[in-house]
Design a protein around this motif. Structure first.
Motif, mmCIF file in Angstrom:
data_model
loop_
_atom_site.group_PDB
_atom_site.id
_atom_site.type_symbol
_atom_site.label_atom_id
_atom_site.label_comp_id
_atom_site.label_asym_id
_atom_site.label_seq_id
_atom_site.Cartn_x
_atom_site.Cartn_y
_atom_site.Cartn_z
ATOM 1 N N ARG A 103 -18.238 44.729 7.436
ATOM 2 C CA ARG A 103 -17.953 45.774 6.451
ATOM 3 C C ARG A 103 -17.438 45.137 5.173
ATOM 4 O O ARG A 103 -16.472 44.398 5.176
ATOM 5 N N GLN A 104 -18.127 45.439 4.064
ATOM 6 C CA GLN A 104 -17.632 45.018 2.743
ATOM 7 C C GLN A 104 -17.141 46.250 2.014
ATOM 8 O O GLN A 104 -17.826 47.272 1.977
ATOM 9 N N THR A 105 -15.975 46.149 1.410
ATOM 10 C CA THR A 105 -15.380 47.281 0.710
ATOM 11 C C THR A 105 -15.031 46.852 -0.699
ATOM 12 O O THR A 105 -14.366 45.829 -0.876
ATOM 13 N N PRO A 106 -15.475 47.597 -1.708
ATOM 14 C CA PRO A 106 -15.092 47.215 -3.068
ATOM 15 C C PRO A 106 -13.584 47.319 -3.237
ATOM 16 O O PRO A 106 -12.974 48.287 -2.783
ATOM 17 N N HIS A 107 -13.007 46.300 -3.826
ATOM 18 C CA HIS A 107 -11.557 46.299 -4.003
ATOM 19 C C HIS A 107 -11.176 46.796 -5.390
ATOM 20 O O HIS A 107 -10.402 47.719 -5.535
ATOM 21 N N SER A 108 -11.766 46.198 -6.410
ATOM 22 C CA SER A 108 -11.466 46.659 -7.762
ATOM 23 C C SER A 108 -12.370 47.845 -8.095
ATOM 24 O O SER A 108 -13.378 48.066 -7.444
ATOM 25 N N SER A 109 -11.984 48.603 -9.107
ATOM 26 C CA SER A 109 -12.751 49.806 -9.448
ATOM 27 C C SER A 109 -14.110 49.414 -10.005
ATOM 28 O O SER A 109 -14.270 48.373 -10.641
ATOM 29 N N GLY A 110 -15.085 50.240 -9.743
ATOM 30 C CA GLY A 110 -16.423 49.943 -10.228
ATOM 31 C C GLY A 110 -17.162 51.227 -10.532
ATOM 32 O O GLY A 110 -16.674 52.327 -10.272
ATOM 33 N N THR A 111 -18.363 51.065 -11.057
ATOM 34 C CA THR A 111 -19.172 52.223 -11.440
ATOM 35 C C THR A 111 -20.107 52.594 -10.285
ATOM 36 O O THR A 111 -20.167 51.922 -9.269
ATOM 37 N N ASP A 112 -20.833 53.678 -10.477
ATOM 38 C CA ASP A 112 -21.863 54.075 -9.528
ATOM 39 C C ASP A 112 -23.217 53.971 -10.209
ATOM 40 O O ASP A 112 -23.315 54.091 -11.431
ATOM 41 N N ILE A 113 -24.260 53.787 -9.406
ATOM 42 C CA ILE A 113 -25.619 53.707 -9.947
ATOM 43 C C ILE A 113 -25.884 54.948 -10.792
ATOM 44 O O ILE A 113 -25.618 56.075 -10.359
ATOM 45 N N GLY A 114 -26.359 54.764 -11.981
ATOM 46 C CA GLY A 114 -26.643 55.904 -12.844
ATOM 47 C C GLY A 114 -27.416 55.437 -14.041
ATOM 48 O O GLY A 114 -27.499 54.230 -14.301
ATOM 49 N N PRO A 115 -27.997 56.370 -14.799
ATOM 50 C CA PRO A 115 -28.782 55.947 -15.954
ATOM 51 C C PRO A 115 -27.914 55.164 -16.937
ATOM 52 O O PRO A 115 -26.825 55.607 -17.291
ATOM 53 N N GLY A 116 -28.399 54.010 -17.327
ATOM 54 C CA GLY A 116 -27.693 53.216 -18.319
ATOM 55 C C GLY A 116 -26.549 52.396 -17.776
ATOM 56 O O GLY A 116 -26.071 51.493 -18.446
ATOM 57 N N VAL A 117 -26.074 52.688 -16.569
ATOM 58 C CA VAL A 117 -24.923 51.964 -16.032
ATOM 59 C C VAL A 117 -25.377 50.569 -15.606
ATOM 60 O O VAL A 117 -26.331 50.437 -14.841
ATOM 61 N N PRO A 118 -24.719 49.525 -16.127
ATOM 62 C CA PRO A 118 -25.135 48.181 -15.728
ATOM 63 C C PRO A 118 -24.962 48.006 -14.219
ATOM 64 O O PRO A 118 -23.910 48.334 -13.678
ATOM 65 N N PHE A 119 -25.980 47.490 -13.550
ATOM 66 C CA PHE A 119 -25.892 47.346 -12.106
ATOM 67 C C PHE A 119 -24.760 46.421 -11.667
ATOM 68 O O PHE A 119 -24.116 46.691 -10.659
ATOM 69 N N PRO A 120 -24.488 45.330 -12.409
ATOM 70 C CA PRO A 120 -23.428 44.442 -11.913
ATOM 71 C C PRO A 120 -22.049 45.114 -11.826
ATOM 72 O O PRO A 120 -21.214 44.649 -11.057
ATOM 73 N N THR A 121 -21.784 46.171 -12.584
ATOM 74 C CA THR A 121 -20.446 46.763 -12.527
ATOM 75 C C THR A 121 -20.307 47.762 -11.391
ATOM 76 O O THR A 121 -19.218 48.304 -11.186
ATOM 77 N N ASN A 122 -21.380 48.030 -10.673
ATOM 78 C CA ASN A 122 -21.284 49.001 -9.589
ATOM 79 C C ASN A 122 -20.362 48.505 -8.477
ATOM 80 O O ASN A 122 -20.342 47.328 -8.150
#
Lengths: 322, 502
Positions: A250-269
């Motif tokens: 199980r991998q869990t994001p620790h720091s806050s990130g974005t969700d997949i969406g139009p225009g949202v850079p994929f690396p920040t997800n």
């Protein structure tokens, strides 16, 4: 005192005694590169032993037609099924009886069956990990060991990182983890917990999306890739000829990130997942064996709901049961 | 022992890594800019929506010798000394420039609302946009920036005229030591209050769901000028009042620019498609097919001479059966098959698709640095933006008009093996609006910042070809767009040469 001829030989001659050694493969299933998963799970609980080495070459194929936007499952008719193939080389070497070096590099190809996303192909991230066995306790034929590992990975080339169909996210990563490994004559169980710190990546364009927390709208190309924590539990049966195990990751994001969406850079997800899998190893010759594995995604966050098959060759002596 | 302490420190390192927080996006800190000129003649500059600055009468302020003014001044002086850390944060934020800050806010809101109605997997439906939640696609975005900049500019010309008419001395001249650099112009009426009020009202018109947020920002902006010691309350009041008077006229202009019909409620675009003369007609290649968005944005009222713009509208591109066209198609195919990393980067840089502040927003961003380097005061900054954004909106309008006249397909419609670096816009391809907008922008900016003209022209050329590199556009799309953009840019430059600013 018993005279040990190996001990007294000069180094070059001594290294010819070096034996190939394997076990890496126990965890290969994990490392075979889901583009977002990188080469994690590389580390198992079996130490190589001083001056022993192994080399594994594993091919894998991973597919998904469903992916998670945040944690909601979705399909995209303009994407179809995404197939990712990878060829990964993993080398392991025992620097000391309690210190191993593990190096891996995958070559990845990924493509979608529908829509107009181009195929992406190339070397992904090279990783190097040092694993240190801090303690080991022996109780008769069983052994408990406590290990630490520190790893670093970086992209081999400047591949496209900001696309739905991409071979990786392009960050440099620092990985720290601790491992508890219990081994009985024919059974083992390993638990590990780690933190993966992911560095900044440079986008191809200036950050141009809405971010409510922004006081000064960003002026640059760089964004942060959210860090993740990782928990892996693996248990299996080991004999002189084969190994078979099952695992949970199980991998869990620790720091806050974005969700997949139009225009949202994929690396920040913010990317996370829960996967389960199984791995088998069969020893054919003294220095030669085959491995195969299967794993599937139970749930995820901003990642494909993928299923993976892999198979590979392992050169080196298998010492998991030593 | 050694081993134990080592493993303890390793564990500590691990915990430390887990404990760190980091922002998603790295933010820069803007330096304060000291304007190089006060533009004392600014009140005579030609206004855009107003016939002239004298259309709005700013009442005469009370004398600085009056008791009322002395009390105001004393309060401000005490306030500066008692400013809280929160107030100082606001002061520093707005000291970067009111026009720049409101432009940034507008960009953020455009990005927030720039989400196209799309296919929803869960319901199998195409979602629709509602009035309070407008889809801020390229024509909408360009119009936001243009009307915002025009309103700011007209308000500031009126403010400048009154400043030098009444000459109420700046607070600095009356012994108030401000915390940040303040432009040395007469303080009445407050240019910041005028900018805050027009910007708030203009953006509230576009984004009705954001009224509370915008009002809070505007209040903070105005108050920050008291906290910093730049204005007294009566300065603010006069700025606010002139802005409110102006805004009724600006909103009238916005309501009558035919944009409200651009989403084509009667679906007339289908008739236009059937009538169009091009031999292969555009169709949506998304799954499921989507209707184009704002197909009538080409009929929106232009800022510059519409006759001159539409006279230079390009003719239809070569028919798909011609060898010229086949050459253009194989060029796109070849690039798509051998796309370099740098071509991908260029395609991505200039894409600014859904979810972003759009291409016009990118140029607004890029010009920030030029404005700071040049040390432009509020009035001149507003002029720069008003010139740039009017030209860019006209660029979008003219491109849209051409797109929905000829309905020329995108390369991938004719050859599905052409894969693209960026998503294919759900609109016809000829002409490339990014070529039109960028060329118009670079032409205007090249006039305003002659030292940068070469670099700007190169940027516009790169932007024009970015669609070809990305595989979403033909070379003739880019060439046609650039030609149109040059015409519009030159019209804007001709206007800039005679607007009274030197």
């Amino acid at each position: 005192m018993v005279f040990d001829p190996v001990e007294k030989l000069p180094l070059p001659i001594q290294s010819s005694y070096m034996r190939f050694n394997l076990t890496v493969l126990l965890s290969l299933a994990l490392l075979i590169v889901a583009p977002e998963a990188y080469a994690q799970g590389l580390i198992d609980g079996f130490m190589r032993g001083q001056r022993k080495a192994s080399l594994a070459i594993v091919g894998s194929q991973e597919t998904y037609d469903t992916y998670y936007i945040n944690t909601t499952e979705t399909k995209n008719p303009n994407l179809g099924t995404v197939t990712t193939q990878a060829l990964t080389v993993v080398g392991t070497y025992g620097l000391g009886y309690d210190l191993d070096l593990i190096v891996a590099a995958p070559y990845v190809r990924t493509q979608a069956s529908a829509g107009y996303f181009p195929k992406q192909e190339g070397f992904q991230d090279v990783s190097g990990t040092l694993r240190w066995e801090a303690y080991d306790y022996k109780f008769g034929k069983t052994k408990l060991s406590w290990q630490f590992a520190v790893g670093y990975s970086m992209p081999i080339q400047n591949y496209v990182n900001d696309a739905l169909v991409a071979i990786g996210r392009g960050s440099q990563n620092l990985d720290g983890r601790t491992i508890l490994h219990f081994k009985a004559p024919n059974f083992f169980i390993t638990g590990q917990y780690g933190y993966i710190r992911r560095g900044q990546v440079k986008l191809d364009h200036i950050v141009n999306i809405y971010d409510p927390s922004q006081l000064n709208p960003n002026s640059g190309l760089k964004v942060n890739v959210p860090d993740v924590t990782e928990l892996i539990v693996r248990a299996g049966i080991v004999t002189k000829v084969f190994t078979i195990d099952a695992w949970f990751q199980r991998q869990t994001p620790h720091s806050s990130g974005t969700d997949i969406g139009p225009g949202v850079p994929f690396p920040t997800n913010a990317v996370g997942f829960t996967r389960v899998g199984a791995t088998a190893y069969l020893r054919l010759l003294k220095q030669f064996g085959l491995t195969a594995g299967y794993n599937t995604t139970l749930d995820g966050r901003n990642i494909g709901k993928s299923t993976q098959l892999n198979a590979g060759l392992v050169i080196g002596h298998w010492t998991a049961n030593n | 022992m050694k081993i134990r302490s080592f493993s303890i420190s390793l564990s500590a390192l691990l915990l430390w890594m887990v404990g760190c927080k980091e922002p998603i996006i790295d933010e820069g800190v803007l330096p304060f800019v000291v304007p190089t000129s006060v533009d004392a003649d600014g009140g005579n500059w030609r206004t855009i929506i107003l016939k002239s600055a004298s259309d709005i009468a700013v009442p005469q302020p009370v004398a600085i010798t009056s008791d009322a003014y002395k009390k105001e001044l004393a309060d401000v002086k005490n306030g500066v000394l008692a400013a809280t850390p929160e107030q100082n944060t606001a002061v520093n934020y707005w000291a970067a420039g009111g026009v720049l800050r409101w432009n940034q806010i507008a960009r953020q809101l455009v990005a927030k609302y720039n989400v196209a109605p799309g296919y929803d997997y869960a319901t199998g439906q195409t979602t629709t946009a509602d009035a309070g939640n407008p889809y801020a696609g390229p024509p909408f975005a360009a119009r936001v920036y243009a009307l915002l900049s025009v309103a700011q500019y007209d308000a500031l010309v009126v403010a400048w005229r009154a400043k030098y008419q009444y000459n109420r001395p700046s607070l600095e001249q009356q012994g108030v030591v401000a915390r940040v650099p303040i432009l040395d112009v007469p303080s009445y009426p407050s240019e910041d209050a005028a900018v805050a009020e027009v910007s708030c009202q203009m953006l509230a018109y576009f984004f009705p769901n954001e009224v509370a947020f915008l009002k809070a920002k505007a209040t903070e902006h105005k108050q920050s000028r008291l906290w910093v010691g730049a204005n007294v309350p009566s300065d603010l009041k006069a700025g606010e009042d002139l802005a409110t008077t102006l805004m009724t006229k600006v909103i009238d202009r916005a309501k009558s620019d035919r944009f409200s019909a651009a989403n084509d409620p009667g679906n007339t675009w289908q008739t236009a498609l059937a009538k169009s003369s091009y031999d292969q007609k555009w169709k949506s290649i998304e799954l499921p097919e989507r209707v184009p968005i704002l197909p009538l944005a080409g009929k929106v009222k232009t800022w510059y001479d519409s006759t001159a713009i539409f006279q230079t509208s390009p003719a239809a591109p070569p028919a798909t059966t011609s060898s010229e066209f086949q050459k253009a198609l194989s060029e796109v195919r070849d690039i798509a098959n051998t796309r370099t990393r740098d071509q991908w980067r260029i395609a991505s840089y200039w894409d600014n698709g859904p979810g972003t502040y759009s291409l016009a927003g990118l140029w607004n961003f890029l010009v920030e640095d030029l404005i700071r380097q040049d040390g432009q005061n509020e009035l001149r900054t507003a002029r720069t933006y008003a010139l740039l954004n009017r030209a860019m909106q006209d660029g979008v309008t003219a491109s849209w008009r051409t797109m929905y006249t000829y309905f020329v397909p995108r390369p991938s419609q004719l050859d599905p093996t052409i894969k693209t670096a960026t998503p294919i816009p759900n609109a016809p391809g000829y002409v490339a609006d990014r070529a039109t907008v960028s060329t118009a922008a670079a032409t205007v900016l090249g006039y305003l910042f002659p030292d940068e003209a070469t670099r700007l022209t190169a940027q516009a050329a790169e932007a024009s070809l970015s669609g070809l590199y990305g595989g979403t556009q033909f070379r003739f799309d880019a060439d046609g767009g650039a030609k149109l953009g040059t015409t519009i840019g030159q019209l804007a430059v001709a206007g800039a040469k005679t607007d009274g600013a030197k």
